[in-house]
Design an enzyme around this catalytic site. Structure first.
Site, PDB file in Angstrom:
ATOM      1  CG  PHE A 308      -1.703   1.234   1.466  1.00  0.00           C
ATOM      2  CD1 PHE A 308      -2.599   1.693   0.513  1.00  0.00           C
ATOM      3  CD2 PHE A 308      -1.559   1.959   2.638  1.00  0.00           C
ATOM      4  CE1 PHE A 308      -3.331   2.850   0.723  1.00  0.00           C
ATOM      5  CE2 PHE A 308      -2.296   3.108   2.864  1.00  0.00           C
ATOM      6  CZ  PHE A 308      -3.181   3.560   1.907  1.00  0.00           C
ATOM      7  CB  CYS A 309       0.734   4.306   0.431  1.00  0.00           C
ATOM      8  SG  CYS A 309       1.132   6.073   0.398  1.00  0.00           S
ATOM      9  CG  LEU A 310       6.960   4.736   1.188  1.00  0.00           C
ATOM     10  CD1 LEU A 310       7.731   5.173  -0.040  1.00  0.00           C
ATOM     11  CD2 LEU A 310       7.352   5.586   2.388  1.00  0.00           C
ATOM     12  CB  ILE A 337      -3.259  -1.040  -2.788  1.00  0.00           C
ATOM     13  CG1 ILE A 337      -3.414  -2.543  -3.043  1.00  0.00           C
ATOM     14  CG2 ILE A 337      -4.624  -0.395  -2.571  1.00  0.00           C
ATOM     15  CD1 ILE A 337      -3.905  -3.319  -1.820  1.00  0.00           C
TER      16      ILE A 337
END
Length: 568
Positions: A308-310, A337
């Site tokens: 997720f994200c970073l 994601i």
């Protein structure tokens, strides 16, 4: 029966206690700043100089026409058809039914729209323009009539009912927040509403490995057999991993385990000054690659990564490094994601990726060895100020209303620090230089990497209302990775936590890969409900279809979520 006098007595006591605590712990002034105020002033000056008198005159003429229409509508009968603005700040019925409050609301919204248009049509350096837009947003949001006690109908009603005790108690809340050292508008809710490992982050499992950067958690199976391919989750550094393991009814971890998946998660350490030298490459190699090796050893199978994200950006770097080492076959698939690898379009966030700000941040990081979680939370809150700052100002300082328990907000406030070396290299190379879009533009311990060399099947999932990773920017990165693409509904966090039982948000799919995100959406198919089952089917399609006996854990170090997730 409680009276207004009783409320005032309690409020006076609360104010006295809060003031005592505030005076005992005065607010400190940091020696360094994470931004450069001169860069802000320069950006504002350059933006102002970019406007010609002719262009300003055209904008003023348009504004005059709009204000003329506003005054005509202001004197229209109450039953005249109007389109009510969709703005949660003005949800009280009085904002629509009462001509006084309706006029204040509509005047504010018109003036705000005109000022934002002024910025949008400006010219000059995009980063400077983004800086001006960010500052304008903060100013406009702060001036909302909903934030002032004499202009907000709900506050007026509450003040009359309590004899003003709500404002006195709200002032005590303000003093307590100042004394806490965590900044203003701390969310006021039951501190014992959630307990990690009991009511949140409570899916049964064990820590099965740890090093100085992470603990690896493996979850207890709930089915007799499981898919042969294990899942390994890579979270971002800024928050703890358990966004995907909130309360049981919304836990993605629990749902995946119940689908017959063997789930592992990385739980990053909360860095201290001792970790100041840990950079991106350390988190990639000593974190993700090391965790992959443990998962393969424990399961005898190639893992499916999801992030997720970073965390997804780090996974992309790890996959490129493995490909450069000739080890790309060690991963079965990857799902990213809300993750960006192409940072050409950062929207409002580009205001902070300015060389002067990065220089100031480097000095700030050198002084303390990391960026503090409170500083990061303030930044993220400022990007959604109406939802995360001003709504709390109204609730806690004007209405004196407690916040209902929220597992997602509890997780958001349970932030983590980021080491100096990591943030410096991430900001300079990945954000400022956009190095991942260039062949051999980024190195991992001397090994140049190229995202184009990745052959691992990748699914990129974006969220339509994402304010952190704009979905169109995620789409651009998906093209760079040659990834399949799915668009989920809702925002950066809430769009991920979308259990099928809730039947919310919906998602879009499209086998085509047009040049732009807009073209993709125009021909996409909207699906109702959660994207989780669709993703589970995608994982099955990428796997070998083999089922193996459930993998019981007999060598755990400590129960999930582990001490790294619980540490301050």
């Amino acid at each position: 029966m409680k009276t207004a006098g009783d409320g005032w007595a309690r409020a006076t006591t609360a104010m006295g206690e809060a003031m005592t605590r505030a005076l005992a712990k005065p607010v400190g002034i940091g020696a360094t700043r994470a931004y450069d105020p001169l860069a802000i002033a320069s950006a504002m000056a350059e933006f102002g100089a970019s406007y010609t008198p002719a262009k300003l005159f055209d904008l003023q003429m348009d504004a005059a026409k709009q204000w003329g229409e506003f005054w005509r509508n202001a004197f229209a009968p109450n039953d005249a058809p109007r389109e009510r603005p969709r703005d949660r700040r003005f949800s009280a019925p009085e904002w629509e039914s009462d001509p006084w409050f309706r006029g204040i609301r509509d005047a504010y919204l018109l003036a705000s729209a005109q000022l934002k248009r002024l910025v949008q049509q400006g010219e000059g350096d995009p980063k400077g323009k983004a800086m001006v837009g960010f500052l304008l947003d903060q100013w406009v949001n702060a001036l909302s009539p909903a934030n002032f006690p004499h202009l907000n109908p709900q506050v007026i009603e509450r003040t009359v009912a309590t004899g003003g005790a709500n404002l006195a108690h709200g002032f005590a809340n303000l003093l307590e927040d100042v004394a806490s050292g965590r900044g203003l508008v701390t969310r006021r809710t039951d501190p014992d509403a959630f307990r990690k490992g009991e009511t949140i982050a409570a899916t049964p499992g064990q820590v099965v490995f740890q090093n100085e950067l992470f603990q690896l958690v493996q979850y207890t199976p709930t089915t007799a057999d499981v898919a042969a391919e294990p899942l390994l989750y890579v979270p971002p550094l800024v928050n703890r991993f358990y966004m995907i393991d909130l309360v049981p009814k919304s836990s993605l971890v629990k749902w995946l385990v119940d689908q017959g998946r063997t789930v592992f998660v990385i739980s990053w350490v909360n860095p201290t000054d001792a970790h100041r030298g840990k950079g991106v490459e350390d988190y990639v190699l000593d974190g993700i690659v090391a965790a992959l090796a443990v998962v393969r050893e424990r399961t005898g199978a190639k893992p499916d990564l999801f992030a997720f994200c970073l965390g997804g950006t780090l996974v992309a770097i790890a996959l490129a490094w493995l490909a450069a080492q000739g080890r790309g076959g060690e991963v079965n698939s990857a799902t990213l994601i809300g993750s960006m690898v192409d940072f050409a379009d950062m929207r409002d966030w580009s205001a902070f990726v300015h060389e002067a700000h990065l220089d100031a941040l480097d000095d700030h990081l050198a002084a303390q060895g990391y960026i503090d979680s409170v500083e990061l939370q303030r930044l993220f809150a400022a990007m959604r100020a109406n939802d995360l700052i001003w709504s709390s100002v109204v609730s806690h300082y004007l209405l004196d209303a407690p916040a209902p328990p929220s597992d997602l907000l509890y997780w958001f406030e349970d932030g983590a620090r980021i080491p100096a070396a990591f943030l410096t290299s991430y900001n300079r190379k990945l954000l400022f230089e956009n190095a991942l879009t260039k062949p051999a533009g980024f190195e991992v311990r001397g090994q140049p990497i190229d995202l184009a060399a990745i052959e691992t099947p990748i699914l990129s999932i974006a969220l339509k209302d994402d304010h952190v990773s704009a979905w169109s920017a995620v789409y651009d990165g998906a093209k760079l990775l040659r990834a399949e693409f799915l668009l989920g509904g809702s925002g950066h966090n809430a769009g991920v936590i979308n259990p099928p039982a809730a039947n919310k948000h919906g998602f879009w799919t499209n086998d085509a890969r047009p040049d732009t995100a807009k073209e993709w959406l125009e021909t996409a198919t909207r699906n109702e409900g959660s994207w989780w089952p669709w993703w589970d089917a995608w994982l099955s399609a990428k796997g070998g279809g083999e089922r193996v006996p459930a993998r019981e854990i007999t060598d755990g170090i400590e129960p999930a979520p582990g001490s790294y997730a619980k540490a301050s």
